[in-house]
Design a protein around this motif. Sequence first.
Motif, short mmCIF file in Angstrom:
data_model
loop_
_atom_site.label_atom_id
_atom_site.label_comp_id
_atom_site.label_asym_id
_atom_site.label_seq_id
_atom_site.Cartn_x
_atom_site.Cartn_y
_atom_site.Cartn_z
N LEU A 65 0.79 -1.24 0.00
CA LEU A 65 0.00 0.00 0.00
C LEU A 65 0.82 1.28 0.00
N ALA A 66 1.88 1.31 0.72
CA ALA A 66 2.59 2.56 0.98
C ALA A 66 3.02 3.28 -0.29
N VAL A 67 3.02 4.61 -0.21
CA VAL A 67 3.40 5.44 -1.35
C VAL A 67 4.82 6.00 -1.14
N PRO A 68 5.49 6.35 -2.25
CA PRO A 68 6.84 6.92 -2.12
C PRO A 68 6.80 8.30 -1.47
N LEU A 69 7.88 8.64 -0.79
CA LEU A 69 8.02 10.00 -0.29
C LEU A 69 8.23 10.92 -1.50
N VAL A 75 14.88 11.92 -7.59
CA VAL A 75 16.22 12.30 -7.12
C VAL A 75 17.18 11.12 -7.26
N LEU A 76 16.76 9.93 -6.84
CA LEU A 76 17.65 8.76 -6.93
C LEU A 76 17.94 8.39 -8.39
N THR A 77 16.95 8.55 -9.25
CA THR A 77 17.17 8.29 -10.67
C THR A 77 18.19 9.28 -11.25
N GLN A 78 18.06 10.53 -10.88
CA GLN A 78 19.02 11.55 -11.36
C GLN A 78 20.42 11.26 -10.83
N LEU A 79 20.52 10.85 -9.57
CA LEU A 79 21.84 10.52 -9.02
C LEU A 79 22.46 9.35 -9.79
N GLN A 80 21.65 8.35 -10.11
CA GLN A 80 22.15 7.22 -10.88
C GLN A 80 22.61 7.69 -12.27
N GLN A 81 21.84 8.56 -12.89
CA GLN A 81 22.20 9.08 -14.20
C GLN A 81 23.49 9.89 -14.16
N THR A 102 8.45 -6.05 -2.84
CA THR A 102 9.44 -4.96 -2.79
C THR A 102 9.95 -4.63 -4.19
N LYS A 103 10.31 -5.64 -4.96
CA LYS A 103 10.80 -5.42 -6.33
C LYS A 103 9.73 -4.74 -7.18
N LYS A 104 8.50 -5.25 -7.11
CA LYS A 104 7.40 -4.67 -7.90
C LYS A 104 7.15 -3.22 -7.51
N TRP A 105 7.20 -2.92 -6.20
CA TRP A 105 6.95 -1.56 -5.72
C TRP A 105 8.03 -0.61 -6.24
N LEU A 106 9.29 -1.01 -6.16
CA LEU A 106 10.39 -0.17 -6.65
C LEU A 106 10.23 0.13 -8.14
N LYS A 107 9.90 -0.90 -8.92
CA LYS A 107 9.70 -0.72 -10.37
C LYS A 107 8.49 0.16 -10.66
N LYS A 108 7.38 -0.15 -10.00
CA LYS A 108 6.13 0.57 -10.24
C LYS A 108 6.29 2.08 -10.01
N HIS A 109 7.07 2.44 -9.01
CA HIS A 109 7.20 3.85 -8.65
C HIS A 109 8.43 4.53 -9.26
N PHE A 111 11.77 3.81 -9.25
CA PHE A 111 13.07 3.87 -8.57
C PHE A 111 14.12 3.18 -9.42
N PRO A 112 15.38 3.58 -9.30
CA PRO A 112 16.44 2.98 -10.12
C PRO A 112 16.85 1.59 -9.61
N TYR A 113 15.90 0.67 -9.67
CA TYR A 113 16.15 -0.72 -9.28
C TYR A 113 16.52 -1.48 -10.54
N ASN A 114 17.65 -2.20 -10.52
CA ASN A 114 18.12 -2.87 -11.73
C ASN A 114 18.12 -4.40 -11.64
N GLY A 115 17.50 -4.94 -10.60
CA GLY A 115 17.45 -6.39 -10.46
C GLY A 115 18.57 -6.94 -9.58
N GLU A 116 19.60 -6.13 -9.37
CA GLU A 116 20.74 -6.60 -8.56
C GLU A 116 21.08 -5.68 -7.40
N ASN A 117 20.44 -4.53 -7.30
CA ASN A 117 20.83 -3.56 -6.28
C ASN A 117 19.85 -3.48 -5.10
N LEU A 118 19.30 -4.65 -4.72
CA LEU A 118 18.41 -4.74 -3.57
C LEU A 118 18.94 -5.80 -2.62
#
Length: 194
Positions: A65-69, A75-81, A102-109, A111-118
């Motif tokens: 349920l929880a939403v991103p801050l 910001v995290l995507t820009q830092l990764q870029q 957790t993986k689905k939530w990061l992708k859905k919202h 976040f720069p989740y790449n499958g290996e950084n969790l």
Amino acid sequence: MKIGIDIDGTIKDTQSAAVQVYNEALNRKVKREDIKEFHLDKAYGLSKKEGAHLWRKLEHKIYSLAVPLPDAAEVLTQLQQQGHEIHFITARPGKPNIVDITKKWLKKHGFPYNGENLKMSAQNKAEVARRLGIELFFEDAPQHLDRLVEAGIPTVIVDAVYNRDYPHDLPRITSWKQVFALVEQMEARRVPDE
């Protein structure tokens, strides 16, 4: 830089979702502003054991349920870029259904989740951070802040009611937009590799 990011309370408003789910499950009307501690037990009149049991029973729903801050994903995507490595490090249990949520939530919202950084089940985030070579960590929970400070890992507190009287003098953010200036300051202090 290698940047460590906690999830609950740091990039995600997990506490509001938890209050909503607890209120439904216990037929109560507790308000988020009534919660002054990291755990919800006291606000709901639960013992530590009862609170832990209820959390485990309801955590899949809370995490879904929880939403991103605000601005956290951008910001995290820009830092990764900009070339920074982002690592999500959470104490959430590594049970398959929780990992999947957790993986689905990061992708859905976004976040720069790449499958290996969790990294899940990180009860000792300082140990995980040291192993990964994390140079800056963002955290909200006092018990994890303690270990990060003890390990000498540069840490930023993500502001919450339950960490406002944290005894160590660490940088603190109240908005993810403040992160760019902090990262620049940290980079300026780094000693170049010789």
